[in-house]
Scaffold this motif. Structure first.
Motif, PDB file in Angstrom:
ATOM      1  N   GLU A  87      43.114  10.659 -19.895  1.00  0.00           N
ATOM      2  CA  GLU A  87      43.232  12.016 -19.357  1.00  0.00           C
ATOM      3  C   GLU A  87      44.446  12.762 -19.920  1.00  0.00           C
ATOM      4  O   GLU A  87      44.376  13.956 -20.180  1.00  0.00           O
ATOM      5  CB  GLU A  87      43.309  11.965 -17.830  1.00  0.00           C
ATOM      6  CG  GLU A  87      43.262  13.316 -17.172  1.00  0.00           C
ATOM      7  CD  GLU A  87      43.101  13.224 -15.669  1.00  0.00           C
ATOM      8  OE1 GLU A  87      42.574  14.199 -15.089  1.00  0.00           O
ATOM      9  OE2 GLU A  87      43.485  12.203 -15.077  1.00  0.00           O
ATOM     10  N   ARG A  88      45.557  12.062 -20.147  1.00  0.00           N
ATOM     11  CA  ARG A  88      46.742  12.736 -20.679  1.00  0.00           C
ATOM     12  C   ARG A  88      46.473  13.333 -22.059  1.00  0.00           C
ATOM     13  O   ARG A  88      46.971  14.399 -22.387  1.00  0.00           O
ATOM     14  CB  ARG A  88      47.946  11.803 -20.699  1.00  0.00           C
ATOM     15  CG  ARG A  88      47.887  10.683 -21.726  1.00  0.00           C
ATOM     16  CD  ARG A  88      49.099   9.757 -21.619  1.00  0.00           C
ATOM     17  NE  ARG A  88      49.132   8.559 -22.375  1.00  0.00           N
ATOM     18  CZ  ARG A  88      48.175   7.696 -22.630  1.00  0.00           C
ATOM     19  NH1 ARG A  88      46.978   7.889 -22.159  1.00  0.00           N
ATOM     20  NH2 ARG A  88      48.376   6.611 -23.337  1.00  0.00           N
ATOM     21  N   GLU A  89      45.633  12.649 -22.859  1.00  0.00           N
ATOM     22  CA  GLU A  89      45.284  13.179 -24.188  1.00  0.00           C
ATOM     23  C   GLU A  89      44.338  14.367 -24.073  1.00  0.00           C
ATOM     24  O   GLU A  89      44.447  15.324 -24.830  1.00  0.00           O
ATOM     25  CB  GLU A  89      44.657  12.089 -25.059  1.00  0.00           C
ATOM     26  CG  GLU A  89      45.626  11.036 -25.513  1.00  0.00           C
ATOM     27  CD  GLU A  89      46.733  11.605 -26.397  1.00  0.00           C
ATOM     28  OE1 GLU A  89      46.432  12.334 -27.358  1.00  0.00           O
ATOM     29  OE2 GLU A  89      47.908  11.311 -26.110  1.00  0.00           O
ATOM     30  N   VAL A  90      43.410  14.305 -23.138  1.00  0.00           N
ATOM     31  CA  VAL A  90      42.476  15.417 -22.910  1.00  0.00           C
ATOM     32  C   VAL A  90      43.262  16.653 -22.489  1.00  0.00           C
ATOM     33  O   VAL A  90      43.004  17.759 -22.976  1.00  0.00           O
ATOM     34  CB  VAL A  90      41.409  15.044 -21.860  1.00  0.00           C
ATOM     35  CG1 VAL A  90      40.567  16.244 -21.472  1.00  0.00           C
ATOM     36  CG2 VAL A  90      40.532  13.913 -22.374  1.00  0.00           C
ATOM     37  N   ASN A  91      44.244  16.475 -21.615  1.00  0.00           N
ATOM     38  CA  ASN A  91      45.058  17.602 -21.156  1.00  0.00           C
ATOM     39  C   ASN A  91      45.960  18.140 -22.268  1.00  0.00           C
ATOM     40  O   ASN A  91      46.192  19.345 -22.360  1.00  0.00           O
ATOM     41  CB  ASN A  91      45.911  17.194 -19.955  1.00  0.00           C
ATOM     42  CG  ASN A  91      45.062  16.922 -18.735  1.00  0.00           C
ATOM     43  OD1 ASN A  91      43.950  17.443 -18.606  1.00  0.00           O
ATOM     44  ND2 ASN A  91      45.558  16.094 -17.840  1.00  0.00           N
ATOM     45  N   ARG A  92      46.443  17.253 -23.119  1.00  0.00           N
ATOM     46  CA  ARG A  92      47.363  17.652 -24.186  1.00  0.00           C
ATOM     47  C   ARG A  92      46.633  18.364 -25.331  1.00  0.00           C
ATOM     48  O   ARG A  92      47.149  19.310 -25.910  1.00  0.00           O
ATOM     49  CB  ARG A  92      48.081  16.413 -24.720  1.00  0.00           C
ATOM     50  CG  ARG A  92      49.208  16.701 -25.679  1.00  0.00           C
ATOM     51  CD  ARG A  92      50.007  15.445 -26.005  1.00  0.00           C
ATOM     52  NE  ARG A  92      49.291  14.492 -26.808  1.00  0.00           N
ATOM     53  CZ  ARG A  92      49.243  14.507 -28.150  1.00  0.00           C
ATOM     54  NH1 ARG A  92      49.863  15.426 -28.814  1.00  0.00           N
ATOM     55  NH2 ARG A  92      48.586  13.582 -28.796  1.00  0.00           N
ATOM     56  N   LEU A  93      45.428  17.920 -25.631  1.00  0.00           N
ATOM     57  CA  LEU A  93      44.655  18.472 -26.756  1.00  0.00           C
ATOM     58  C   LEU A  93      43.331  19.050 -26.251  1.00  0.00           C
ATOM     59  O   LEU A  93      42.254  18.617 -26.645  1.00  0.00           O
ATOM     60  CB  LEU A  93      44.403  17.377 -27.800  1.00  0.00           C
ATOM     61  CG  LEU A  93      45.645  16.712 -28.374  1.00  0.00           C
ATOM     62  CD1 LEU A  93      45.296  15.434 -29.124  1.00  0.00           C
ATOM     63  CD2 LEU A  93      46.394  17.674 -29.277  1.00  0.00           C
ATOM     64  N   SER A  95      41.545  21.795 -26.712  1.00  0.00           N
ATOM     65  CA  SER A  95      40.524  22.339 -27.614  1.00  0.00           C
ATOM     66  C   SER A  95      39.793  21.226 -28.376  1.00  0.00           C
ATOM     67  O   SER A  95      38.606  21.343 -28.660  1.00  0.00           O
ATOM     68  CB  SER A  95      41.135  23.337 -28.596  1.00  0.00           C
ATOM     69  OG  SER A  95      42.100  22.705 -29.403  1.00  0.00           O
ATOM     70  N   LEU A  96      40.469  20.160 -28.706  1.00  0.00           N
ATOM     71  CA  LEU A  96      39.844  19.041 -29.406  1.00  0.00           C
ATOM     72  C   LEU A  96      38.859  18.291 -28.512  1.00  0.00           C
ATOM     73  O   LEU A  96      37.807  17.840 -28.961  1.00  0.00           O
ATOM     74  CB  LEU A  96      40.918  18.076 -29.922  1.00  0.00           C
ATOM     75  CG  LEU A  96      40.437  16.852 -30.687  1.00  0.00           C
ATOM     76  CD1 LEU A  96      39.684  17.256 -31.959  1.00  0.00           C
ATOM     77  CD2 LEU A  96      41.611  15.948 -31.031  1.00  0.00           C
ATOM     78  N   TYR A  97      39.200  18.173 -27.240  1.00  0.00           N
ATOM     79  CA  TYR A  97      38.391  17.382 -26.313  1.00  0.00           C
ATOM     80  C   TYR A  97      37.647  18.219 -25.282  1.00  0.00           C
ATOM     81  O   TYR A  97      37.260  17.726 -24.233  1.00  0.00           O
ATOM     82  CB  TYR A  97      39.277  16.353 -25.601  1.00  0.00           C
ATOM     83  CG  TYR A  97      39.877  15.343 -26.545  1.00  0.00           C
ATOM     84  CD1 TYR A  97      39.069  14.578 -27.375  1.00  0.00           C
ATOM     85  CD2 TYR A  97      41.247  15.147 -26.611  1.00  0.00           C
ATOM     86  CE1 TYR A  97      39.610  13.652 -28.248  1.00  0.00           C
ATOM     87  CE2 TYR A  97      41.804  14.217 -27.480  1.00  0.00           C
ATOM     88  CZ  TYR A  97      40.974  13.469 -28.295  1.00  0.00           C
ATOM     89  OH  TYR A  97      41.514  12.547 -29.155  1.00  0.00           O
ATOM     90  N   GLU A  98      37.388  19.499 -25.584  1.00  0.00           N
ATOM     91  CA  GLU A  98      36.755  20.375 -24.606  1.00  0.00           C
ATOM     92  C   GLU A  98      35.348  19.930 -24.220  1.00  0.00           C
ATOM     93  O   GLU A  98      34.889  20.207 -23.120  1.00  0.00           O
ATOM     94  CB  GLU A  98      36.745  21.823 -25.092  1.00  0.00           C
ATOM     95  CG  GLU A  98      35.880  22.071 -26.304  1.00  0.00           C
ATOM     96  CD  GLU A  98      36.017  23.482 -26.830  1.00  0.00           C
ATOM     97  OE1 GLU A  98      36.637  24.311 -26.153  1.00  0.00           O
ATOM     98  OE2 GLU A  98      35.505  23.752 -27.926  1.00  0.00           O
ATOM     99  N   SER A  99      34.656  19.213 -25.091  1.00  0.00           N
ATOM    100  CA  SER A  99      33.293  18.760 -24.768  1.00  0.00           C
ATOM    101  C   SER A  99      33.280  17.378 -24.122  1.00  0.00           C
ATOM    102  O   SER A  99      32.213  16.827 -23.856  1.00  0.00           O
ATOM    103  CB  SER A  99      32.442  18.731 -26.045  1.00  0.00           C
ATOM    104  OG  SER A  99      32.961  17.779 -26.958  1.00  0.00           O
TER     105      SER A  99
END
Length: 132
Positions: A87-93, A95-99
């Motif tokens: 989750e920390r990576e999803v929150n940090r990036l 636009s990369l993980y929007e899907s």
């Protein structure tokens, strides 16, 4: 690589249990859940190393005779590779993980998301002399 052959729902459950209990001492481990569409998820593979996943995909391409298809670039489209992202990576990036989609997997207090990543087949052109 670990192989599961329990059916799609049971395979995902076994993958979830594997991730939640995995104690590898690497700083950051990426988890991949791989299924082939034509067997309806009856068999799945778990990878914790991207290089190992790429090697397996490449070997499978040759073993399964995918090189003999008219649409080489789409020859591995029936392989689904789900990558888990903390989750920390999803929150940090964002636009990369929007899907990416939230999962029920929680490891060391952190929720994981899943993202379908494409399998790319890229033909290689080798140019050389014909002198032997």
């Amino acid at each position: 690589m670990k192989t599961l052959d329990l059916g799609l729902k049971s395979n995902w459950q076994a993958f979830k249990e594997f991730v939640e209990s995995h104690e590898k001492q690497k700083y950051s481990t990426t988890y991949y859940f791989v299924v082939k569409d034509d067997d309806y998820g009856d068999e799945a593979k778990i990878f914790t190393d991207h290089d190992e996943l790429d090697k397996w995909l490449s070997q499978s391409f040759w073993d399964w005779g995918r090189y003999d298809r008219s649409n080489l670039e789409g020859s591995m489209d029936d392989i689904r590779v789900w990558m888990l992202i903390p989750e920390r990576e999803v929150n940090r990036l964002k636009s990369l993980y929007e899907s990416s989609k939230q999962t029920s997997i929680v490891r060391k207090g952190e929720r994981y998301f899943r993202k379908l990543i494409p399998v790319s087949v890229e033909p290689t052109v080798i140019v050389s002399t014909n002198w032997y």
